[in-house]
Design a protein around this motif. Structure first.
Motif, short mmCIF file in Angstrom:
data_model
loop_
_atom_site.label_atom_id
_atom_site.label_comp_id
_atom_site.label_asym_id
_atom_site.label_seq_id
_atom_site.Cartn_x
_atom_site.Cartn_y
_atom_site.Cartn_z
N LEU A 190 -26.61 5.35 -2.72
CA LEU A 190 -24.63 4.05 -2.43
C LEU A 190 -23.93 5.91 -2.95
CD1 LEU A 190 -25.30 0.94 -3.90
CD2 LEU A 190 -25.04 1.57 -1.56
N SER A 191 -24.44 7.10 -3.71
CA SER A 191 -23.51 7.64 -4.52
C SER A 191 -22.41 7.89 -3.89
CB SER A 191 -24.05 8.82 -5.13
OG SER A 191 -24.43 9.49 -4.57
N ASP A 192 -22.72 8.67 -2.77
CA ASP A 192 -21.92 8.86 -1.54
C ASP A 192 -19.90 8.02 -1.11
OD1 ASP A 192 -23.59 11.85 -1.57
OD2 ASP A 192 -23.81 10.78 0.51
N LYS A 193 -20.99 7.25 -0.79
CA LYS A 193 -19.80 5.41 -0.98
C LYS A 193 -19.13 5.36 -1.60
CE LYS A 193 -20.12 2.16 2.54
NZ LYS A 193 -19.06 2.07 3.93
N ILE A 194 -19.95 5.28 -3.03
CA ILE A 194 -19.01 4.63 -4.11
C ILE A 194 -17.75 6.07 -4.57
CG2 ILE A 194 -19.20 4.90 -6.87
CD1 ILE A 194 -22.00 2.90 -6.15
N LYS A 195 -18.71 7.82 -3.84
CA LYS A 195 -17.48 8.81 -4.67
C LYS A 195 -16.29 8.51 -3.70
CE LYS A 195 -20.14 12.47 -6.40
NZ LYS A 195 -21.41 13.04 -6.01
N GLU A 196 -16.37 8.11 -2.13
CA GLU A 196 -15.80 8.18 -1.16
C GLU A 196 -14.74 7.00 -1.59
OE1 GLU A 196 -14.77 9.58 1.21
OE2 GLU A 196 -13.28 8.67 2.20
N ASN A 197 -15.03 5.68 -2.19
CA ASN A 197 -14.47 4.60 -2.49
C ASN A 197 -13.36 5.36 -4.12
OD1 ASN A 197 -15.07 2.80 -0.39
ND2 ASN A 197 -16.85 1.49 -1.99
N GLU A 198 -13.89 6.06 -4.39
CA GLU A 198 -13.31 6.47 -6.04
C GLU A 198 -12.15 7.32 -4.78
OE1 GLU A 198 -16.88 5.28 -9.15
OE2 GLU A 198 -16.59 8.02 -8.21
N ARG A 199 -12.06 7.98 -3.99
CA ARG A 199 -12.08 9.31 -4.21
C ARG A 199 -10.08 8.55 -3.56
NH1 ARG A 199 -10.05 12.33 0.15
NH2 ARG A 199 -11.61 11.14 1.65
N LEU A 200 -10.16 7.17 -2.65
CA LEU A 200 -9.53 6.55 -1.50
C LEU A 200 -8.40 5.84 -2.56
CD1 LEU A 200 -11.33 5.83 1.18
CD2 LEU A 200 -10.13 7.25 1.05
N GLU A 201 -9.26 5.19 -3.76
CA GLU A 201 -8.22 4.82 -5.16
C GLU A 201 -7.66 5.64 -5.67
OE1 GLU A 201 -10.85 3.98 -8.25
OE2 GLU A 201 -9.71 2.02 -9.20
N ILE A 243 -1.66 0.70 -0.56
CA ILE A 243 -2.05 1.09 0.62
C ILE A 243 -3.31 1.01 1.10
CG2 ILE A 243 -1.54 2.95 2.48
CD1 ILE A 243 1.27 2.48 1.59
N PRO A 244 -3.28 -0.34 2.01
CA PRO A 244 -4.40 -0.05 2.44
C PRO A 244 -5.33 1.04 2.51
CG PRO A 244 -3.21 -1.72 3.83
CD PRO A 244 -2.46 -0.67 2.74
N THR A 245 -6.56 0.56 2.46
CA THR A 245 -7.88 2.20 2.27
C THR A 245 -7.68 2.88 3.57
OG1 THR A 245 -9.77 0.45 2.46
CG2 THR A 245 -9.34 1.77 0.45
N ASP A 246 -7.94 2.25 5.16
CA ASP A 246 -7.65 2.73 5.95
C ASP A 246 -6.88 3.64 6.16
OD1 ASP A 246 -6.60 1.26 6.29
OD2 ASP A 246 -6.95 0.36 8.44
N GLN A 247 -5.26 3.35 5.53
CA GLN A 247 -4.21 3.76 6.23
C GLN A 247 -4.14 5.30 5.25
OE1 GLN A 247 -1.04 0.93 6.27
NE2 GLN A 247 -2.58 0.07 7.58
N VAL A 248 -4.82 5.11 3.71
CA VAL A 248 -4.02 5.81 2.84
C VAL A 248 -4.52 7.89 2.79
CG1 VAL A 248 -6.80 5.50 1.23
CG2 VAL A 248 -4.06 6.20 -0.05
N ALA A 249 -5.13 7.98 3.27
CA ALA A 249 -5.16 9.01 3.81
C ALA A 249 -4.13 9.66 4.44
CB ALA A 249 -6.63 9.51 4.66
#
Lengths: 215, 249
Positions: B33-44, B67-73
């Protein structure tokens, strides 16, 4: 009830009143003090404990014949910690917002004495179905008290419920505050929870004298 | 099935097996799960930085809405025009500066190395924001956040977060009614970088006085509040030299 025998039903209903884990057994006081300043936190904690205790009781009950009695407490601790950490990690990956709300509760759940208490007192000696009902019952009994305490502490301490102002605005002096009423800052701090729990115990025992121990 | 669970050998074998099974399950879970968690933390992190400079979906006086996660980048690259790393006198641009781990940099500084200080320059409708990441200690664990300043060193917005503050008390540092109070306060007292104190006795619950370097504290969360004060003043001091170069006097 067709689904539950009378005995099964009492496993769920007894902890709600006459065998309540907080007011009668005085377990789980630490978390009842810590997180009941707000109703929302109380509800979140109640639901989390409901889940962990229901599942944990079943797991311990299934393992009851193979757990060595000398290290049973450690085994119970590992089971509950593993369960909670798995849930926390999965939420972090798939429901990040929810996990942010719940992550502060993880430590409080693992060390909650109600959970260890039910593993030790019930799940080690009973089958999975009964243990599940016992877990649900005790978690509900715990949750009810948490929510009652949270309700009074948030209402009297902050004048809000679930964060919504219900008594008016304390700074602009509207609603009840216009009459000179003030929020009681004492209700916010943890000792207030002890007093509210104490009042609940008092009411409960004066209504049901059988609960008072003879000296 | 009769196992003698009282035997010492059984206990040892059981304990060993349990450790192996639990360890394997948790290690497997953590690594998968670490990749997914890291990605979540990056977007956060991107959401938090944008939140501090006022790019969020807050409505009225309600709760914090990022801002929703899908638009934040997309929003992040639109509004954050430069990311700097300040290393002593050297200032470099780096698009990954927001991923710098402040905790590791603080440890590096303790060991005598030069710490890398990330700083983000945002641009919203022509006005510039200088966003400083912060990290400090609460009552139980770490607290962190971002503060957005304008070129007069007046706070335009903050975001705070925490690892394990008490729900209902210290955890409320991430509630809007606490964070919103910081906007408009100056981190300067005269010409000194004083930060903003979370004060119990400032006698200004509506926070109308904006030049006192103080906001109203949270009841029942003294230590977390003090942690926030210390975090802000220590963080702005680290950036003092850079902020002096951009400050409009």
């Amino acid at each position: 009830m067709a689904l539950l025998t009378k005995k099964d039903a009492s496993l769920i209903l007894d902890p709600l009143a006459d065998n309540n884990p907080i007011t009668i057994q005085v377990l789980g006081i630490c978390s009842a003090l810590a997180i009941t300043a707000e109703l929302k936190a109380s509800v979140v904690m109640a639901i989390s404990v409901l889940f962990v205790l229901g599942v944990g009781n079943v797991v311990i009950s299934l393992m009851r014949n193979i757990i060595p009695s000398k290290i049973r407490i450690i085994v119970q601790l590992i089971v509950v910690a593993t369960l909670v950490i798995i849930v926390d990690q999965v939420l972090k990956a798939f429901a990040y917002e929810l996990s942010k709300t719940l992550s502060v509760f993880v430590g409080l759940i693992i060390t909650n004495c109600i959970i260890m208490g039910r593993f030790e007192a019930f799940a080690l000696g009973n089958g999975p179905w009964k243990s599940f009902l016992d877990g649900i019952g005790n978690a509900l009994g715990y949750g009810v008290i948490l929510i009652i305490v949270g309700f009074f502490r948030e209402l009297l301490g902050s004048g809000t419920l679930f964060g919504f102002p219900v008594l008016g605005n304390p700074i602009a002096k509207t609603g009840l505050y216009a009459t000179g009423y003030e929020n009681n800052g004492f209700m916010i701090i943890p000792p207030a929870a002890l007093i509210v729990v104490g009042i609940i115990i008092w009411i409960q025992r004066s209504r049901n004298v059988a609960l008072i121990e003879d000296n | 099935m009769a196992i003698n669970t009282e035997k010492n050998s059984y206990t040892v074998i059981f304990a060993t097996l349990m450790v192996i099974v639990v360890g394997t399950v948790l290690a497997f879970l953590a690594s998968s799960l670490s990749d997914k968690i890291k990605e979540n933390e990056r977007l956060e992190k991107q959401q938090n930085i944008l939140y501090a400079m006022g790019i969020n979906q807050n409505k009225g006086e309600g709760s914090v809405k990022f801002i929703p996660t899908d638009q934040v980048a997309g929003e992040f690259s639109k509004y954050i025009k430069e990311q700097l790393i300040i290393e002593g006198d050297k200032i470099t641009k780096d698009d990954q500066a927001y991923l710098i781990d402040l905790k590791k940099q603080a440890t590096a500084a303790k060991n005598g190395e030069t710490r890398k200080l990330p700083l983000f320059i945002g641009d919203k409708e022509g006005s510039e924001f200088y966003i400083i990441p912060m990290r400090g200690k609460g009552l139980w664990d770490a607290i962190w956040g971002f503060v957005a300043l304008d070129d007069k060193m007046v706070v335009q917005g903050v975001y705070f977060d925490h690892a394990a503050e008490t729900p209902g008390l210290g955890a409320n540092i991430k509630q809007r009614y606490f964070m919103d109070d910081f906007s408009g306060e100056s981190i300067l007292a005269g010409t000194e970088y004083a930060g903003i104190a979370v004060a119990k006795g400032n006698n200004d619950p509506l926070n109308k006085i904006k030049d006192d370097n103080e906001v109203d504290a949270l009841a029942g969360a003294t230590i977390t509040g003090n942690g926030v004060s210390a975090m802000i003043s220590e963080s702005v001091k680290l950036y003092k030299d850079y902020l002096e170069t951009i400050r409009v006097k």
